[in-house]
Design an enzyme around this catalytic site. Structure first.
Site, PDB file in Angstrom:
ATOM      1  N   ASP A   1     -10.241   1.624 -16.142  1.00 58.96           N
ATOM      2  CA  ASP A   1      -9.039   1.106 -15.486  1.00 58.96           C
ATOM      3  C   ASP A   1      -8.173   0.466 -16.572  1.00 58.96           C
ATOM      4  O   ASP A   1      -8.606  -0.469 -17.240  1.00 58.96           O
ATOM      5  CB  ASP A   1      -9.451   0.069 -14.429  1.00 58.96           C
ATOM      6  CG  ASP A   1      -8.507   0.026 -13.255  1.00 58.96           C
ATOM      7  OD1 ASP A   1      -7.282   0.095 -13.493  1.00 58.96           O
ATOM      8  OD2 ASP A   1      -8.978  -0.084 -12.117  1.00 58.96           O
TER       9      ASP A   1
ATOM     10  N   GLU B   1      -1.271   4.563 -10.942  1.00 61.04           N
ATOM     11  CA  GLU B   1      -1.057   3.929  -9.641  1.00 61.04           C
ATOM     12  C   GLU B   1       0.430   3.643  -9.516  1.00 61.04           C
ATOM     13  O   GLU B   1       0.973   2.810 -10.237  1.00 61.04           O
ATOM     14  CB  GLU B   1      -1.858   2.623  -9.546  1.00 61.04           C
ATOM     15  CG  GLU B   1      -1.767   1.988  -8.178  1.00 61.04           C
ATOM     16  CD  GLU B   1      -2.033   0.478  -8.157  1.00 61.04           C
ATOM     17  OE1 GLU B   1      -2.366  -0.041  -7.084  1.00 61.04           O
ATOM     18  OE2 GLU B   1      -1.880  -0.185  -9.201  1.00 61.04           O
TER      19      GLU B   1
ATOM     20  N   HIS C   1     -10.057  -0.139  -3.481  1.00 58.19           N
ATOM     21  CA  HIS C   1     -10.461  -1.552  -3.453  1.00 58.19           C
ATOM     22  C   HIS C   1      -9.372  -2.486  -2.946  1.00 58.19           C
ATOM     23  O   HIS C   1      -9.622  -3.681  -2.796  1.00 58.19           O
ATOM     24  CB  HIS C   1     -10.898  -1.971  -4.861  1.00 58.19           C
ATOM     25  CG  HIS C   1      -9.743  -1.962  -5.822  1.00 58.19           C
ATOM     26  ND1 HIS C   1      -9.100  -0.790  -6.191  1.00 58.19           N
ATOM     27  CD2 HIS C   1      -9.089  -2.959  -6.466  1.00 58.19           C
ATOM     28  CE1 HIS C   1      -8.107  -1.094  -7.005  1.00 58.19           C
ATOM     29  NE2 HIS C   1      -8.087  -2.393  -7.195  1.00 58.19           N
ATOM     30  N   ASP C   2      -8.164  -1.982  -2.742  1.00 58.57           N
ATOM     31  CA  ASP C   2      -7.066  -2.812  -2.227  1.00 58.57           C
ATOM     32  C   ASP C   2      -6.784  -2.533  -0.753  1.00 58.57           C
ATOM     33  O   ASP C   2      -5.923  -3.185  -0.163  1.00 58.57           O
ATOM     34  CB  ASP C   2      -5.762  -2.519  -2.994  1.00 58.57           C
ATOM     35  CG  ASP C   2      -5.808  -2.940  -4.456  1.00 58.57           C
ATOM     36  OD1 ASP C   2      -6.529  -3.899  -4.787  1.00 58.57           O
ATOM     37  OD2 ASP C   2      -5.108  -2.289  -5.262  1.00 58.57           O
TER      38      ASP C   2
ATOM     39  N   ASP D   1      -3.288   1.054 -13.876  1.00 51.99           N
ATOM     40  CA  ASP D   1      -2.888   0.053 -12.900  1.00 51.99           C
ATOM     41  C   ASP D   1      -1.371  -0.147 -12.882  1.00 51.99           C
ATOM     42  O   ASP D   1      -0.747  -0.292 -13.948  1.00 51.99           O
ATOM     43  CB  ASP D   1      -3.580  -1.267 -13.290  1.00 51.99           C
ATOM     44  CG  ASP D   1      -3.513  -2.324 -12.215  1.00 51.99           C
ATOM     45  OD1 ASP D   1      -4.088  -2.086 -11.145  1.00 51.99           O
ATOM     46  OD2 ASP D   1      -2.908  -3.385 -12.452  1.00 51.99           O
TER      47      ASP D   1
HETATM   48  O1  ISL Z   1      -2.167  -3.727  -2.000  1.00 53.36           O
HETATM   49  C1  ISL Z   1      -1.280  -4.233  -2.640  1.00 53.36           C
HETATM   50  C2  ISL Z   1       0.149  -4.081  -2.305  1.00 53.36           C
HETATM   51  O2  ISL Z   1       0.546  -5.120  -1.417  1.00 53.36           O
HETATM   52  C3  ISL Z   1      -1.607  -5.192  -3.675  1.00 53.36           C
HETATM   53  O3  ISL Z   1      -2.789  -5.785  -3.256  1.00 53.36           O
HETATM   54  C4  ISL Z   1      -1.928  -4.694  -5.048  1.00 53.36           C
HETATM   55  O4  ISL Z   1      -1.691  -5.742  -5.891  1.00 53.36           O
HETATM   56  C5  ISL Z   1      -1.169  -3.510  -5.542  1.00 53.36           C
HETATM   57  O5  ISL Z   1      -1.738  -2.462  -4.869  1.00 53.36           O
HETATM   58  C6  ISL Z   1      -1.359  -3.300  -7.055  1.00 53.36           C
HETATM   59  O6  ISL Z   1      -2.721  -3.125  -7.308  1.00 53.36           O
HETATM   60  C7  ISL Z   1      -3.268  -3.134  -8.580  1.00 53.36           C
HETATM   61  O7  ISL Z   1      -2.795  -4.177  -9.421  1.00 53.36           O
HETATM   62  C8  ISL Z   1      -3.125  -5.507  -9.053  1.00 53.36           C
HETATM   63  C9  ISL Z   1      -4.585  -5.686  -8.653  1.00 53.36           C
HETATM   64  O8  ISL Z   1      -4.750  -6.916  -7.998  1.00 53.36           O
HETATM   65  C10 ISL Z   1      -5.065  -4.575  -7.751  1.00 53.36           C
HETATM   66  O9  ISL Z   1      -6.426  -4.728  -7.443  1.00 53.36           O
HETATM   67  C11 ISL Z   1      -4.771  -3.283  -8.457  1.00 53.36           C
HETATM   68  O10 ISL Z   1      -5.283  -2.167  -7.794  1.00 53.36           O
HETATM   69  C12 ISL Z   1      -2.803  -6.372 -10.241  1.00 53.36           C
HETATM   70  O11 ISL Z   1      -3.446  -5.870 -11.371  1.00 53.36           O
END
Ligand code: ISL
Ligand code: CA
Length: 552
Positions: A106, A250, A324-325, A208
C-alpha cells in the site's frame, strides 16, 4: 469465423489475476498481543493458496504511530513493531512467492505521519531544508486558517504550528500532514522508496488516494489537479515502469474518461484504478456515508454497465464490493440473515463474471457481516469517532449517528477475521484490539472449509474459472434487463463463445423473463448457488438470491 480466444494485443499477467486484501491488524495474531501481524499472515498463506488468489494487497504495515491504523507512516522503509520486522516482511514475500502469490504494497504518499523525520524536520524551523516537503501557509490577519477547506476526517484542513507560526495542510487527520508534490525532492524520495520495495520482489502497489497528489491548494483544486497525470507518468518512468507489476490507484473522483487517462497502457501510468461510483450512489448527497440511501439495483447496473462499456477497449476495470473502509458486501447488498450463504455467493458471481480484476476483502470469502456495537466506546476508527463527536456537538441525535455507523462505519470491515469457533475466533489468544463480531461461532473459516457447499468453495470455483476462461477475462459485456429492479443479468461475448450471467437480488422467488432468443438456450452451466443449470426453460423461476452462469 476465426477462433478468437485471446486478443493478441496488450495482454497482461494481471488480466486474469484475483487479488485478496489483507488488513493486517485484523487478520491473524501470532504472538498474542491482540494485534494481527506478519507472522500471522505467513501462517495463513496455505489458506490463501487454497482459495486460489494471485496477489495479496497488504494494507500498510510500515512504521507508524497508528493514528489511522498505519495510513500514517513514519518510516516507509521499516515495519511497525506490532506487525513484525523487515525480516518478517521478506519472509512473507518469499513464502508467498513459493505459493505463486505476490504482494502488493500500500503506497500512502499523499501524506506522511507527523512523526515522520521529514515532518519533524520541516516543523522545526521555517528554513529547514525539509520545510518544503509539506504545505505551509501564513494565517489570515486575525490569526485564522488561510481558508475554509475541511479535512475528510472532520474539522479544518489547516493545523496551526506554534513553533514556526504557520498552518500546515492535512486532508486527513492532523497527524497526517500532506506532502508537497510540487517539490521535486519529494517526488525523488518517493520514487527511490518505491524502487527499494520493488527490489525486494513485490508484485506492485495499491496507491492510496492517489487522485489527490496533483492538488493546487490555493485554488482549492484537490482531486484531479493539473499535475496529477504528469506526476504519475514520472513515477511510472522512474520506478515500476520496467518491472511488470500491477499498480492500482484509489481514485474516488474518477469518471470513466478519467479512468482511461490512468489505465490506457499507451499513457504509461497505472494498470487500473478503483472507482467508487457504485459505492457513493448509496450515500446521501449532503450527509454522505452517515446518511445511507437504500441500494438501488437499477442505478447500480447503470453505473457498472457504463464502466464495463467505457473501458472495453481502452483501460482496465478493477472489481470490488468492499474493502477496509466500506461495509461488508453481504450486509450492504445481500441478506446477512436467512439467505446469507446464497446471497454472498450470488454477489461473488455477479462481480467475478464481469470484465476486470476482482478484489476480495478478507472475510468476504466466508460471508462475514457488519457489526453493531451498542456503545460508541467500542469503536476504534478515527473517521467514525471524529464524525460522531462533531455531529453530536452539532445536534445530530445519538441514535441517528449510530445508524450511520452501523451502515457505513469503517469498523464493520475491521472486526477480526473469524478463523474458528473458539475463543476470539482463533484470531488471538490475547485481548483483540477491536471487539469481534459475536457471530463467529457460526461464521468462521474452519466451518467454511469443512462444508463443500460453503461460500469459500464458491469463491475458489470462481477464481479457477477466471484462470481457465478467456471469455471471462476478455469477453465483451452486454447488459440485459436493464430496468429490472431485482435482477442483474448480462452477457459476455468472445468470438463465438457466449456467457449468460443471471443474479437475483430478491429474497422472494421471481420470474426471469429474458429476451426471446435467450429463453431456450442450451449450454454448459459453469457456476450456480443452487442446482447447476445447463439450459433455460421458456419461463424460469429464480429461487431467492439465485445466481448462475451458462456458457453457450
Ligand atoms: O471512506 C472514506 C470516504 O469517506 C474515507 O474513509 C477514506 O478516508 C477514503 O476512502 C480514503 O481512504 C484511504 O486513505 C485514508 C485511509 O484512512 C483509508 O483507510 C484509505 O483507504 C487516508 O490515508
Ligand atoms: Ca500480534
Amino acid at each position: 469465423m476465426p477462433d478468437q480466444t485471446y486478443p493478441d494485443t496488450n495482454t497482461q499477467w494481471w488480466h486474469n489475476s484475483v487479488v485478496y486484501q489483507i488488513y493486517p491488524r485484523s487478520f491473524c495474531d501470532a504472538n498474542g498481543d491482540g494485534i494481527g501481524d506478519l507472522t500471522g499472515i505467513i501462517h495463513k498463506l496455505d489458506y490463501l493458496q487454497k482459495l486460489g488468489i494471485d496477489l495479496i494487497w497488504l494494507s500498510p504495515v510500515y512504521k507508524s504511530p497508528m493514528d489511522d491504523n498505519g495510513y500514517d507512516i513514519s518510516d516507509y522503509q521499516d515495519i511497525a513493531s506490532e506487525f513484525g520486522t523487515l525480516a518478517d516482511m521478506e519472509t512473507l514475500i518469499s513464502e508467498a512467492a513459493k505459493r505463486n502469490i505476490r504482494i502488493l504494497m500500500d503506497l500512502v504518499v499523499n501524506h506522511t505521519s507527523d512523526e515522520h523525520p521529514w515532518f519533524i524536520a520541516a516543523r522545526s524551523s521555517r528554513d529547514n531544508p525539509y520545510r518544503d516537503y509539506y504545505i505551509w501557509r501564513a494565517p489570515l490577519a486575525d490569526g485564522s486558517p488561510p481558508d475554509d477547506q475541511r479535512s475528510f476526517f472532520g474539522g479544518s484542513a489547516w493545523e496551526w504550528d506554534p513553533t514556526t507560526e504557520a498552518y500546515y495542510y492535512h486532508l486527513f487527520s492532523k497527524r497526517q500532514p500532506d506532502l508537497n508534490w510540487e517539490n521535486p525532492a519529494v517526488q525523488q524520495e518517493v520514487h527511490q522508496m518505491m524502487n527499494w520495495w520493488l527490489d525486494k520482489g513485490i508484485g506492485g502497489f495499491r496507491m492510496d488516494v492517489i487522485d489527490l497528489i496533483g492538488k493546487q491548494v490555493d485554488q482549492k483544486i484537490i482531486t484531479n489537479g493539473p499535475r496529477l497525470h504528469p506526476l504519475l507518468q514520472d513515477m511510472h518512468q522512474a520506478s515500476f515502469g520496467s518491472r511488470n507489476v500491477l499498480t492500482v490507484g484509489e481514485t474516488w473522483s474518477a469518471t470513466p474518461e478519467i479512468a482511461k487517462l490512468y489505465s490506457d497502457p499507451a499513457r504509461k501510468e497505472l494498470s487500473m484504478i478503483f472507482q467508487f461510483e457504485h459505492i457513493t450512489q448509496t450515500w446521501d448527497p449532503v450527509h454522505g456515508k452517515w446518511k445511507p440511501r437504500p441500494f438501488d439495483l437499477v442505478e447500480f447496473k447503470r453505473i457498472i454497465g457504463k464502466w464495463q462499456t467505457e473501458l472495453a477497449d481502452c483501460g482496465w476495470n478493477s472489481l470490488f464490493w468492499n474493502n477496509h473502509d466500506l461495509p461488508r458486501a453481504v450486509s450492504k447488498y445481500g441478506d446477512p440473515g436467512k439467505y446469507r450463504v446464497a446471497s454472498a455467493k450470488m454477489l461473488a458471481t455477479a462481480l467475478h463474471c464481469l470484465k476486470g480484476t476482482p478484489y476480495i476483502y478478507q472475510g468476504e470469502e466466508i460471508g462475514m457481516t457488519n457489526v453493531r456495537f451498542d456503545s460508541i466506546d467500542d469503536y476504534q476508527d478515527i473517521e467514525s469517532l471524529n464524525h460522531y463527536h462533531e455531529r453530536i456537538a452539532a445536534g445530530v441525535p445519538h441514535e441517528e449517528m449510530m445508524e450511520g455507523i452501523y451502515a457505513n462505519g469503517r469498523d464493520n470491515a475491521r472486526t477480526p477475521m473469524q478463523w474458528n469457533h473458539q475463543a476470539n475466533a482463533g484470531f488471538t489468544t490475547g485481548t483483540p484490539w477491536l471487539k469481534l463480531n459475536p457471530n463467529y461461532p457460526q461464521i468462521n473459516a474452519e466451518a467454511a472449509l469443512a462444508d463443500p457447499d460453503s461460500i469459500f468453495y464458491h469463491y475458489q470455483q470462481l477464481i479457477r474459472l477466471r484462470k481457465t476462461s478467456a471469455l471471462l477475462t476478455y469477453g465483451d459485456y452486454q447488459p440485459l434487463l436493464e430496468d429490472h429492479p431485482q435482477i442483474f443479468a448480462y452477457l459476455r461475448h468472445l468470438g463465438e463463445q457466449r456467457l449468460l450471467v443471471v443474479n437475483s437480488f430478491s429474497a422472494q422467488p421471481i420470474e426471469l423473463n429474458l429476451p426471446r432468443e435467450l429463453n431456450t438456450i442450451k449450454g454448459k452451466g459453469i457456476i450456480s448457488n443452487y442446482t447447476i443449470r445447463h439450459d433455460l426453460e421458456n419461463k424460469t423461476r429464480l429461487a431467492p438470491y439465485e445466481s448462475f452462469a451458462i456458457e453457450f
